[in-house]
Enzyme design. Structure first.
Site, PDB file in Angstrom:
ATOM      1  N   LYS A  86      -3.177  -1.025   3.103  1.00  0.00           N
ATOM      2  CA  LYS A  86      -4.216  -1.301   4.103  1.00  0.00           C
ATOM      3  C   LYS A  86      -5.395  -0.336   3.960  1.00  0.00           C
ATOM      4  CE  LYS A  86      -0.874  -1.023   7.174  1.00  0.00           C
ATOM      5  NZ  LYS A  86       0.309  -1.219   6.338  1.00  0.00           N
ATOM      6  N   HIS A 123      -5.781  17.060   9.343  1.00  0.00           N
ATOM      7  CA  HIS A 123      -5.111  15.775   9.617  1.00  0.00           C
ATOM      8  C   HIS A 123      -5.851  15.014  10.719  1.00  0.00           C
ATOM      9  CE1 HIS A 123      -1.034  13.859   8.657  1.00  0.00           C
ATOM     10  NE2 HIS A 123      -1.826  12.930   9.151  1.00  0.00           N
ATOM     11  N   GLU A 137       1.324  21.978   6.146  1.00  0.00           N
ATOM     12  CA  GLU A 137       0.469  21.898   7.343  1.00  0.00           C
ATOM     13  C   GLU A 137       1.243  21.998   8.659  1.00  0.00           C
ATOM     14  OE1 GLU A 137      -1.060  17.825   6.675  1.00  0.00           O
ATOM     15  OE2 GLU A 137      -0.135  17.257   8.567  1.00  0.00           O
ATOM     16  N   ARG A 160      -0.806  12.258   2.386  1.00  0.00           N
ATOM     17  CA  ARG A 160       0.189  13.252   2.784  1.00  0.00           C
ATOM     18  C   ARG A 160       0.044  14.449   1.851  1.00  0.00           C
ATOM     19  NH1 ARG A 160       0.297  11.132   6.897  1.00  0.00           N
ATOM     20  NH2 ARG A 160       2.041  10.211   8.057  1.00  0.00           N
ATOM     21  N   CYS A 172      -1.227   6.439  -1.039  1.00  0.00           N
ATOM     22  CA  CYS A 172       0.150   5.939  -1.125  1.00  0.00           C
ATOM     23  C   CYS A 172       1.043   6.803  -0.232  1.00  0.00           C
ATOM     24  CB  CYS A 172       0.628   5.981  -2.574  1.00  0.00           C
ATOM     25  SG  CYS A 172       0.668   7.632  -3.261  1.00  0.00           S
ATOM     26  N   PRO A 173       2.226   6.319   0.098  1.00  0.00           N
ATOM     27  CA  PRO A 173       3.107   7.127   0.950  1.00  0.00           C
ATOM     28  C   PRO A 173       3.732   8.282   0.185  1.00  0.00           C
ATOM     29  CG  PRO A 173       4.198   5.087   0.337  1.00  0.00           C
ATOM     30  CD  PRO A 173       2.823   5.018  -0.242  1.00  0.00           C
ATOM     31  N   ASP A 213      -7.402  16.264   3.835  1.00  0.00           N
ATOM     32  CA  ASP A 213      -7.155  16.099   5.267  1.00  0.00           C
ATOM     33  C   ASP A 213      -5.709  16.455   5.585  1.00  0.00           C
ATOM     34  OD1 ASP A 213      -7.981  15.252   7.926  1.00  0.00           O
ATOM     35  OD2 ASP A 213      -6.612  13.557   7.656  1.00  0.00           O
TER      36      ASP A 213
HETATM   37  P1  NAI Z   1       0.397   0.827   3.233  1.00  0.00           P
HETATM   38  O1  NAI Z   1       1.888   0.766   3.351  1.00  0.00           O
HETATM   39  O2  NAI Z   1      -0.413  -0.319   3.754  1.00  0.00           O
HETATM   40  O3  NAI Z   1      -0.006   1.064   1.705  1.00  0.00           O
HETATM   41  C1  NAI Z   1       0.655   1.984   0.882  1.00  0.00           C
HETATM   42  C2  NAI Z   1       0.504   1.504  -0.560  1.00  0.00           C
HETATM   43  O4  NAI Z   1       1.093   2.476  -1.395  1.00  0.00           O
HETATM   44  C3  NAI Z   1       1.215   0.164  -0.814  1.00  0.00           C
HETATM   45  O5  NAI Z   1       0.341  -0.728  -1.479  1.00  0.00           O
HETATM   46  C4  NAI Z   1       2.383   0.565  -1.694  1.00  0.00           C
HETATM   47  O6  NAI Z   1       2.760  -0.453  -2.610  1.00  0.00           O
HETATM   48  C5  NAI Z   1       1.814   1.774  -2.405  1.00  0.00           C
HETATM   49  N1  NAI Z   1       2.836   2.596  -2.998  1.00  0.00           N
HETATM   50  C6  NAI Z   1       4.147   2.750  -2.631  1.00  0.00           C
HETATM   51  N2  NAI Z   1       4.771   3.577  -3.490  1.00  0.00           N
HETATM   52  C7  NAI Z   1       3.860   3.940  -4.412  1.00  0.00           C
HETATM   53  C8  NAI Z   1       3.912   4.775  -5.558  1.00  0.00           C
HETATM   54  N3  NAI Z   1       5.048   5.377  -5.930  1.00  0.00           N
HETATM   55  N4  NAI Z   1       2.792   4.925  -6.284  1.00  0.00           N
HETATM   56  C9  NAI Z   1       1.637   4.291  -5.927  1.00  0.00           C
HETATM   57  N5  NAI Z   1       1.536   3.488  -4.864  1.00  0.00           N
HETATM   58  C10 NAI Z   1       2.630   3.320  -4.113  1.00  0.00           C
HETATM   59  O7  NAI Z   1      -0.013   2.187   3.949  1.00  0.00           O
HETATM   60  P2  NAI Z   1      -1.429   2.576   4.554  1.00  0.00           P
HETATM   61  O8  NAI Z   1      -1.499   2.159   5.974  1.00  0.00           O
HETATM   62  O9  NAI Z   1      -2.504   2.146   3.622  1.00  0.00           O
HETATM   63  O10 NAI Z   1      -1.324   4.171   4.559  1.00  0.00           O
HETATM   64  C11 NAI Z   1      -1.301   4.925   3.367  1.00  0.00           C
HETATM   65  C12 NAI Z   1      -0.910   6.351   3.680  1.00  0.00           C
HETATM   66  O11 NAI Z   1      -1.932   6.960   4.471  1.00  0.00           O
HETATM   67  C13 NAI Z   1       0.354   6.499   4.542  1.00  0.00           C
HETATM   68  O12 NAI Z   1       1.520   6.543   3.746  1.00  0.00           O
HETATM   69  C14 NAI Z   1       0.154   7.795   5.246  1.00  0.00           C
HETATM   70  O13 NAI Z   1       0.801   8.814   4.522  1.00  0.00           O
HETATM   71  C15 NAI Z   1      -1.355   8.031   5.194  1.00  0.00           C
HETATM   72  N6  NAI Z   1      -1.979   8.103   6.515  1.00  0.00           N
HETATM   73  C16 NAI Z   1      -2.722   9.219   6.816  1.00  0.00           C
HETATM   74  C17 NAI Z   1      -3.346   9.324   8.036  1.00  0.00           C
HETATM   75  C18 NAI Z   1      -4.198  10.512   8.379  1.00  0.00           C
HETATM   76  O14 NAI Z   1      -4.587  10.688   9.547  1.00  0.00           O
HETATM   77  N7  NAI Z   1      -4.581  11.354   7.425  1.00  0.00           N
HETATM   78  C19 NAI Z   1      -3.191   8.286   9.055  1.00  0.00           C
HETATM   79  C20 NAI Z   1      -2.446   7.128   8.615  1.00  0.00           C
HETATM   80  C21 NAI Z   1      -1.847   7.066   7.389  1.00  0.00           C
END
Ligand code: NAI
Length: 345
Positions: free
Chosen positions: A154, A292, A260, A231, A202-203, A255
């Site tokens: 997303k 963050h 942290e 992260r 990515c996560p 961020d």
């Molecule tokens: P999402 O689940 O929509 O997208 C994550 C993408 O990473 C997916 O397309 C998945 O296939 C891919 N992925 C999974 N394993 C992978 C790997 N080994 N190598 C490469 N890609 C891989 O998650 P979203 O909503 O886009 O969030 C992404 C990250 O942003 C979250 O995991 C979270 O850690 C971080 N985040 C940080 C925030 C902040 O305030 N700084 C707030 C919200 C999320």
């Protein structure tokens, strides 16, 4: 009545959740302390605990919560790398907020990028001091540069659209590439080699931990800009510092930071920071750290509160069924009942 204990509560959390409290029906216990092995017992008698990214939800904490009568852990965030979901299985149900504003995070990433490469942070400080010199503020155009996006979920996809708006070439790596998209997927190594800017979306998993390490930095272009709003532990911060000192990494915008948990979200001005690595990174002229903050918009906070309360409501009022339940078996083992629209356990 449902009693919910909130850990690591900040005033902006209270402001967004308070409207959902209904005395005699849903009652909140707002705690400023983080959830740890030492504080878990503060939730005794609470049906649910509501936690955030830097709360510790390991096996010991889960056992203490379970002994205290907690039935649900409601994460008010998307990432759940801080929760031992496997240990929770069969004891406490875990739910998260899968999306609350991917725009907030993607836009913050773009803000960091622009601030860094156009030296806005320096210019802001200079002009406040009536220093109108442009010396040292030369940036570079984003138009025509190649950005490598790791993780095209997303947030990654919104960031890709923002980058395209600037006329950048986008390449991406994802362990599960989207089939229905016009994104140019490449291997991680090719992404490291070709990108002028690398952004992580990515996560954090066992596989992605320290994906940016000395070996990866070695492969990157000289002057690469590294953005991490995902992260902290995706980056080996020691290796990043070494890359910056060697003038290989042109700039880093962080961020998130691996260590942290005991630092971010608190005012530590006036204290001596007990983290040499973070202090050194912050002291670099080409590093920007935000604590963050990427999620922190009004829209995101309202969505977080709404979805968290929906999760809690549907769990306690819908026979334990909650769409946003996190179950380590879901998706891995066909026998997980949730795949049959029932409860995970
Ligand atoms: P999402 O689940 O929509 O997208 C994550 C993408 O990473 C997916 O397309 C998945 O296939 C891919 N992925 C999974 N394993 C992978 C790997 N080994 N190598 C490469 N890609 C891989 O998650 P979203 O909503 O886009 O969030 C992404 C990250 O942003 C979250 O995991 C979270 O850690 C971080 N985040 C940080 C925030 C902040 O305030 N700084 C707030 C919200 C999320």
């Amino acid at each position: 009545m449902i009693k919910v204990a909130f850990f690591d509560t900040k005033e902006y959390d209270k402001a967004s959740f308070e409207r959902y409290e209904k005395p005699g029906d849903v009652e909140f216990k707002f705690l400023e302390t983080k959830l740890t092995e030492d504080t878990a017992e503060l939730a005794n008698g609470c049906d649910a605990v509501c936690v955030f990214v830097n709360d510790t939800v390991n096996g010991t904490v889960i056992d203490k919560l379970y002994a205290g009568g907690t039935k649900m852990i409601a994460l008010r965030c998307a990432g759940y790398n801080n929760v031992d979901v496997e240990h929770a299985y069969g004891k406490i149900h875990v739910a998260h907020v899968p999306a609350y504003s991917p725009y907030a995070v993607a836009e913050h990433t773009a803000a960091l990028l622009l601030t860094s490469i156009r030296r806005i942070h320096k210019a802001y400080n200079r002009t406040r001091d009536f220093n109108f010199s442009l010396s040292g503020l030369t940036g570079f155009d984003l138009n025509g540069k190649t950005v490598g996006v790791v993780g095209t979920g997303k947030i990654g996809r919104i960031f890709i659209n923002i980058c395209r708006g600037f006329g950048m070439n986008v390449i991406a790596y994802d362990a599960f590439p989207a089939k229905d998209s016009d994104i140019e997927y490449v291997s991680l190594v090719e992404l490291f080699e070709r990108s002028d800017i690398i952004s992580l979306h990515c996560p954090l998993t066992g596989e992605t931990r320290h994906m940016i390490n000395a070996e990866a930095i070695e492969k990157m272009k000289k002057g690469v800009v590294i953005l991490n709003t995902s992260r902290g532990a995706l980056i080996d911060a020691e290796a990043l510092l070494a890359g910056i000192k060697a003038r290989k990494v042109g700039a880093a915008c962080l961020d998130v930071y691996e260590e942290e948990a005991d630092i971010f979200f608190e005012d530590r001005s006036g204290h001596i920071l007990n983290d040499e690595l973070l202090s050194r990174l912050i002291s670099m002229p080409n590093v920007i750290v935000t604590s963050h903050q990427a999620f922190l918009t009004e829209e995101a906070l309202n969505n977080i509160a709404e979805t968290t309360m929906k999760n809690i409501g549907s769990f306690f009022e819908n026979d334990g069924i909650c769409d946003n339940e996190l179950c380590y078996r879901c998706g891995h083992i066909e026998s997980c009942k949730k795949t049959r629209k029932e409860r995970c356990f």
